[in-house]
Design an enzyme around this catalytic site. Sequence first.
Site, mmCIF file in Angstrom:
data_model
loop_
_atom_site.group_PDB
_atom_site.id
_atom_site.type_symbol
_atom_site.label_atom_id
_atom_site.label_comp_id
_atom_site.label_asym_id
_atom_site.label_seq_id
_atom_site.Cartn_x
_atom_site.Cartn_y
_atom_site.Cartn_z
ATOM 1 C CG LEU A 1 -2.027 1.031 1.279
ATOM 2 C CD1 LEU A 1 -3.000 0.827 0.119
ATOM 3 C CD2 LEU A 1 -2.786 0.951 2.595
ATOM 4 C CG ASP A 2 0.928 3.552 -3.521
ATOM 5 O OD1 ASP A 2 1.668 2.571 -3.729
ATOM 6 O OD2 ASP A 2 0.118 3.998 -4.355
ATOM 7 C CB ALA A 3 4.548 5.988 1.569
ATOM 8 C CG ASP A 4 2.158 9.631 -1.045
ATOM 9 O OD1 ASP A 4 2.871 9.902 -0.059
ATOM 10 O OD2 ASP A 4 2.510 9.821 -2.225
ATOM 11 C CB SER A 5 -2.550 4.826 0.062
ATOM 12 O OG SER A 5 -2.386 5.257 -1.276
#
Length: 313
Positions: free
Chosen positions: A105-109
């Site tokens: 899961l993306d760091a920005d998510s």
Amino acid sequence: MAVERLQKLISKAGIASRREAEELIKQGRVTINGKRAVLGDRADLSVDEVRVDGERLKINTPRIYIMLNKPMGVVTAVTPQHQETRQTVRDLIPLEGHLYPAGRLDADSEGLVLMTNDGDLAERLTHPRYQKAKVYEVTVLGRISDEALEIWSRGVMLDDGKTLPVQIKVLRREAHSSTLQITMTEGRKRQIRRVANTLGYPVQRLVRTHFATLALGDLKPGQWRHLTETEVATLKAFAYSLSMTPKRFVQRPARRLGALRRSAPAQPAQKREDRPTRPAKPSSKPRPERITQRPTKPRRKPNTAKRPPRRRK
């Protein structure tokens, strides 16, 4: 014990999934009897000594299943990469032993991340060929049009190929932003953000609310909990059963004509006199006469001219 591939043994030991185990082998962090292992090596733990980062492999490890609500800015990894200063999901769970995220899961998510040491289950839930669904709540910039939603749901061409179809439900659509619920089976890197940018609606917030049979519920960002026995049993049944995957996302291989004929119910044979006769088609042009004999080619005359004698050197 039987001889098995190193990736499978590392996965069984709960150190990493099979794909992550391949990276460990490539990086030279795995040894067999003191020698550096390479991809394709096999081992028998009852005879061979396999070590990962110097620690000997042990199969009989209790399984751990944890649901984590990953906050924004936290990296979905076990150890930070080179020159990475951000916190990892492993840092949020103060438990001993091997524990790694199933998927990414993306760091920005933000949102639901499954942390486990069950490599086989993680493989079943995250590998693209199994097409297990995940649900995201996505807020994009602007009032998204019905045409963009239709294009998104059918699949969008990216630089690494066309995406698979997705299910989209509009939760809220306002003048300056829209909130969508997206159900998808793919997991390419930053896929939702890339598709949204391609359609002209950049992502403002992305939260994973469901992963396979798990729902985030009222778990707050940064909090985690162990799965119940019922949740683990349901999750495993979903992971190992293709029939529980939504039909829309299952891509079955095309069946051959012979297989279709064999699967069709047998019909009783008709008698020759009961069979319908085909009407003769009217011929608009007369058929050319059939040539029964091939034309013969004239034979070549033999060359009777005498050649001059060859001179000796």
